[in-house]
Scaffold this motif. Sequence first.
Motif, PDB file in Angstrom:
ATOM      1  N   THR A 101     -23.913 -36.137 -25.464  1.00  0.00           N
ATOM      2  CA  THR A 101     -24.318 -36.449 -26.843  1.00  0.00           C
ATOM      3  C   THR A 101     -25.812 -36.694 -26.991  1.00  0.00           C
ATOM      4  O   THR A 101     -26.275 -36.947 -28.101  1.00  0.00           O
ATOM      5  N   THR A 102     -26.564 -36.639 -25.887  1.00  0.00           N
ATOM      6  CA  THR A 102     -27.996 -36.941 -25.964  1.00  0.00           C
ATOM      7  C   THR A 102     -28.786 -35.930 -25.136  1.00  0.00           C
ATOM      8  O   THR A 102     -28.226 -35.176 -24.345  1.00  0.00           O
ATOM      9  N   GLY A 103     -30.117 -35.983 -25.331  1.00  0.00           N
ATOM     10  CA  GLY A 103     -31.007 -35.170 -24.522  1.00  0.00           C
ATOM     11  C   GLY A 103     -30.942 -33.692 -24.868  1.00  0.00           C
ATOM     12  O   GLY A 103     -30.143 -33.256 -25.699  1.00  0.00           O
ATOM     13  N   PRO A 104     -31.785 -32.896 -24.226  1.00  0.00           N
ATOM     14  CA  PRO A 104     -31.802 -31.458 -24.493  1.00  0.00           C
ATOM     15  C   PRO A 104     -30.609 -30.748 -23.887  1.00  0.00           C
ATOM     16  O   PRO A 104     -30.013 -31.219 -22.921  1.00  0.00           O
ATOM     17  N   GLU A 105     -30.242 -29.602 -24.486  1.00  0.00           N
ATOM     18  CA  GLU A 105     -29.218 -28.774 -23.846  1.00  0.00           C
ATOM     19  C   GLU A 105     -29.855 -28.054 -22.665  1.00  0.00           C
ATOM     20  O   GLU A 105     -31.075 -27.896 -22.600  1.00  0.00           O
ATOM     21  N   ILE A 106     -29.024 -27.630 -21.718  1.00  0.00           N
ATOM     22  CA  ILE A 106     -29.525 -27.031 -20.488  1.00  0.00           C
ATOM     23  C   ILE A 106     -28.948 -25.635 -20.306  1.00  0.00           C
ATOM     24  O   ILE A 106     -27.808 -25.364 -20.688  1.00  0.00           O
ATOM     25  N   LEU A 107     -29.747 -24.750 -19.752  1.00  0.00           N
ATOM     26  CA  LEU A 107     -29.246 -23.450 -19.299  1.00  0.00           C
ATOM     27  C   LEU A 107     -28.662 -23.674 -17.906  1.00  0.00           C
ATOM     28  O   LEU A 107     -29.392 -23.913 -16.956  1.00  0.00           O
ATOM     29  N   PHE A 108     -27.319 -23.611 -17.794  1.00  0.00           N
ATOM     30  CA  PHE A 108     -26.726 -23.927 -16.495  1.00  0.00           C
ATOM     31  C   PHE A 108     -25.982 -22.760 -15.870  1.00  0.00           C
ATOM     32  O   PHE A 108     -25.538 -22.870 -14.726  1.00  0.00           O
ATOM     33  N   GLN A 109     -25.848 -21.649 -16.581  1.00  0.00           N
ATOM     34  CA  GLN A 109     -25.311 -20.446 -15.966  1.00  0.00           C
ATOM     35  C   GLN A 109     -26.050 -19.245 -16.536  1.00  0.00           C
ATOM     36  O   GLN A 109     -26.256 -19.157 -17.754  1.00  0.00           O
ATOM     37  N   ALA A 110     -26.418 -18.328 -15.664  1.00  0.00           N
ATOM     38  CA  ALA A 110     -27.079 -17.083 -16.084  1.00  0.00           C
ATOM     39  C   ALA A 110     -26.791 -16.032 -15.031  1.00  0.00           C
ATOM     40  O   ALA A 110     -26.777 -16.328 -13.840  1.00  0.00           O
ATOM     41  N   ASN A 111     -26.551 -14.804 -15.465  1.00  0.00           N
ATOM     42  CA  ASN A 111     -26.223 -13.755 -14.499  1.00  0.00           C
ATOM     43  C   ASN A 111     -26.945 -12.446 -14.766  1.00  0.00           C
ATOM     44  O   ASN A 111     -26.474 -11.382 -14.399  1.00  0.00           O
ATOM     45  N   SER A 112     -28.121 -12.526 -15.408  1.00  0.00           N
ATOM     46  CA  SER A 112     -28.879 -11.319 -15.714  1.00  0.00           C
ATOM     47  C   SER A 112     -30.356 -11.655 -15.807  1.00  0.00           C
ATOM     48  O   SER A 112     -30.746 -12.581 -16.521  1.00  0.00           O
ATOM     49  N   ARG A 113     -31.172 -10.876 -15.110  1.00  0.00           N
ATOM     50  CA  ARG A 113     -32.609 -11.130 -15.151  1.00  0.00           C
ATOM     51  C   ARG A 113     -33.206 -10.942 -16.547  1.00  0.00           C
ATOM     52  O   ARG A 113     -33.971 -11.801 -17.004  1.00  0.00           O
ATOM     53  N   PRO A 114     -32.884  -9.849 -17.291  1.00  0.00           N
ATOM     54  CA  PRO A 114     -33.452  -9.712 -18.640  1.00  0.00           C
ATOM     55  C   PRO A 114     -33.068 -10.876 -19.564  1.00  0.00           C
ATOM     56  O   PRO A 114     -33.871 -11.299 -20.396  1.00  0.00           O
ATOM     57  N   MET A 115     -31.852 -11.390 -19.394  1.00  0.00           N
ATOM     58  CA  MET A 115     -31.448 -12.514 -20.236  1.00  0.00           C
ATOM     59  C   MET A 115     -32.209 -13.779 -19.863  1.00  0.00           C
ATOM     60  O   MET A 115     -32.587 -14.574 -20.740  1.00  0.00           O
ATOM     61  N   VAL A 116     -32.436 -13.989 -18.581  1.00  0.00           N
ATOM     62  CA  VAL A 116     -33.232 -15.148 -18.151  1.00  0.00           C
ATOM     63  C   VAL A 116     -34.666 -15.005 -18.639  1.00  0.00           C
ATOM     64  O   VAL A 116     -35.292 -15.980 -19.076  1.00  0.00           O
ATOM     65  N   GLU A 117     -35.211 -13.781 -18.574  1.00  0.00           N
ATOM     66  CA  GLU A 117     -36.564 -13.546 -19.088  1.00  0.00           C
ATOM     67  C   GLU A 117     -36.639 -13.861 -20.579  1.00  0.00           C
ATOM     68  O   GLU A 117     -37.624 -14.431 -21.058  1.00  0.00           O
ATOM     69  N   ALA A 118     -35.595 -13.498 -21.306  1.00  0.00           N
ATOM     70  CA  ALA A 118     -35.566 -13.800 -22.734  1.00  0.00           C
ATOM     71  C   ALA A 118     -35.552 -15.305 -22.963  1.00  0.00           C
ATOM     72  O   ALA A 118     -36.223 -15.809 -23.876  1.00  0.00           O
ATOM     73  N   TYR A 119     -34.805 -16.014 -22.135  1.00  0.00           N
ATOM     74  CA  TYR A 119     -34.752 -17.470 -22.280  1.00  0.00           C
ATOM     75  C   TYR A 119     -36.134 -18.089 -22.073  1.00  0.00           C
ATOM     76  O   TYR A 119     -36.451 -19.128 -22.665  1.00  0.00           O
ATOM     77  N   GLY A 120     -36.957 -17.464 -21.265  1.00  0.00           N
ATOM     78  CA  GLY A 120     -38.299 -17.968 -21.026  1.00  0.00           C
ATOM     79  C   GLY A 120     -39.156 -18.035 -22.273  1.00  0.00           C
ATOM     80  O   GLY A 120     -40.226 -18.655 -22.271  1.00  0.00           O
ATOM     81  N   ARG A 121     -38.681 -17.422 -23.370  1.00  0.00           N
ATOM     82  CA  ARG A 121     -39.447 -17.420 -24.616  1.00  0.00           C
ATOM     83  C   ARG A 121     -39.018 -18.509 -25.592  1.00  0.00           C
ATOM     84  O   ARG A 121     -39.565 -18.586 -26.694  1.00  0.00           O
TER      85      ARG A 121
END
Length: 918
Positions: free
Chosen positions: A288-308
């Motif tokens: 219920t508090t704090g920032p949400e986290i990226l805790f699963q990823a399985n694609s480099r282009p998608m991770v690169e997109a998250y970097g933005r």
Amino acid sequence: MAAHSDALPVLKQRHPNNNHQSDTPPTAGLHDIKDDTLSGTDEKKPLLSNTSLSTTQLFKAAPAWLYYIGFLALLFGAAFQAHYALPAPVSELYNPTTGQAQFAESNVRRIVKHLSEEIGYRIVGTEQDQETQTYLLSEIKALEKQAEVQALRGVNGLPMFETWVQAADGSHQFDFMSKAVMKMYTNMTNIIVRLSCGPECDKNAILLNGHYDTTLGSPGAVDDALPIGVMLEIIRIISQRPAPKMNSLIFLFNGGEESLQDASHSFITNHELKDKVKAVINLEGCGTTGPEILFQANSRPMVEAYGRVPYPHGTVMGNDLFGTGVILSDTDFRQFVEYGKLTGLDMAVYKNSYLYHTHLDLDEHMEQGLPQHMGENTLALATYLADNISLEDLDKTSSVVYFDVFGIFFVMYSMKTATIAHVALSLLALWTVIIGASRPTLRSVGSVFISCIAAMLVPNVTAIGLQLLGSSMVWFTHEWYSLIIFGPLSAFGIFLVQYIAHDSKASNGANELSTLSGIQMFYTAALVLGTSVGLASSYFLAMYSLFASVALIYNHQRVQARSIGSGGQNAVTATVDYGTYFVASAIQTPYFTYLAFSLLDLVVPLTGRTGVDAPVDNVMAVITGFGTFSFSPAIMAFAHRFGRKVLMRILIGLAVAQLAILLISAATLPVYDTMHPKRVLVQHLRNLTSGESLLHVAHADPGPILPYVAEVEATFDAKATFRSGSQHPNDWNSVYPFSQFLDSYVIDTTLYIRAHTTNKTIANSDKPLTELIEDAPKLVAENIRYDPVTGVRSMTVLCTHPNYIWTVSSFDAEVVSWSLNIPVPSKEQFHYVVRNAGGYRSDGWRLDLSYRVEDDEVGEADRLRVELTAIETEGFGKDIERELKGSGDIGVLRQIVKTRPDYVTLTYFSSVVSTFHL
């Protein structure tokens, strides 16, 4: 390794009495705090005698410790501030300067509040489930009309706005908690919205998913009304902007995640848009508090997109940890990856998960700025992916390293790049040995390794002490309490090893340098090992290796410059400049602290739902020990700076502090409180076969339960008996496979019901109360066939369950075939558990089944014995438990909820169980 011996002649010339040198602190920092302590220089005249350590001299040594510990405390505070930072919430729907639609937390909270508090418990199959669907469709229709108004005002190029409602039946296998669950669903409902630029954009789509249903016992503000509100707000914004340029956006308002991911399975296997989806962003909430986290990823282009995104928060360490199965949780992301073969990102709110799946998951407990954080990140992701990324051939890969740096920026690179960098760091460490900056010995490297082990094992003494004092889990109410309760003995273990490993034949400075070098070698060796097995999380080890090498190079230059400046030889004295410790800790300590908060935020609340047999005190002792060791490893070298006598006094102080903390915490700290409650599961189970009407009370952690059981006994004026879950595995079949963790305290409610009902038939009847139940779930077999050649018996099993949801059927058989869209998991005798969840007014299901029998002629023993458990629809959220006609279920759950103490949160339901021979 031989570099250390090269310096020994120099040491012997300066310190002829080597046998006593270990008690002679390096004179830097003792004679003159202003100059010598901070510079770390070696004076020719030792301040302290070789045989004694006076109180005055101890006070002179203290500032060096205080400055260093104070510096570490500042780093700790800065990391804490960065870790929990959230953006300011926005209330205006449109930017006052540009007039454009902007993400507004206020709008999200309006939706969350309505779903969680005005509608309430949105459990699949209940009336609230249907009410939620109606509400979401009305909100979506209003957003579509807003977009139409914008078009009438002359705004060109707006997205096409399309809506679907999907209601489907299906099945899938759900393996969870080491159990295989066969899942069936009927009339499972999804609501789908697509925004696109037309046929060109419709070829490929990004899916955004959130579920609107809730679990038993929770109104689900964050899990998962928050993502629903975020998705609706993103639809509002994007539908009033120019259409996506490359890919369409599909929003899945998922109607059944808590029933074990049925609705996401239905969409990705049945819906007409499933083949258009190429990538997924899954939004979840367990805190219920704090920032949400990226805790699963399985694609480099998608991770690169998250970097933005504007507020990145995530590390591949979470990905690796989640992949181990240690975290007993799962999300719809599994269905999209397994059945849709999708790549994507799984994002969740995770801090303060004490309230996860409880009655306290309300809008009022959702931190200000949290919806803004999730919303702006998701909006940035969706916009970028829709406008800029080709979704063709998005390869899955786990060979990506990624992490955020204090939530400010995001770092991402391939495992190939990581391998090259790690080889370079290993060569750097080797080079520091060659030039004499690093002087490891077998003793120092071994002492670091053993210190790591001791840091994790020794605080288990405290864990045992808590258990003996009957104070298990006193650290539970605040994530950081474990640092206080287990930290002193963790540090004691570290320093004890260093005390034993202190080389009395070398100077204190030589001990410092060899230990600091040992730290470098320890992490470099771990880095090589982690890289060799392809562990993406080894970037963490790389950071420690790098800064240990940097600190040693800094020290080498400082000591060398001082030696030359004083007219000495070029040979560098084996000593450590005071500033070296600040260099060694300046980056790695705050970064580790930043990560450690995430780990504690995740693990500590999780211990409240891991089962009664989990050794949670020991788990927290080990985790705290690892954190203490990793917080600032250089402190192991610093411990040698003032010799063994000072170190012994530190050990004594830590031991005394630990004993005091143990006794005080055991005597004063409550295990639970209102906002950190104990999870208790309550089931009123009526057994139609045995005639029993029993209240089952179970808990989900090893903390104290008997005080609450005593309160329940007083409420119903009856004594409870203990029932082992291993001996009665079907007692909690309604929540299988979580049932494997549950032992019960059982109370017979028959006398209470007869005493409190106004129904004279129930009050005066001598029959078991269960005999009076009407419309109970039933199983019948039709189309029964037997093939004497193959020995296979076939039938159609029909289930009817008006007013019930979430049926669970369990049986043992050698199944040959069935109508489930799941391969039969075993060709031999197997224990099957089949769970069914149905949408609103789904009151039955069917299953075609063939199984092998032993006899040539089918007898009574060859009949299929099926135990059927079903949960009632009443009792959740706004519903008041009704007086079922003759059921005997008279206010039992209502009384349980009414008398619940503040430190308890309940997952409660009524269910019936029957045994059928088909």
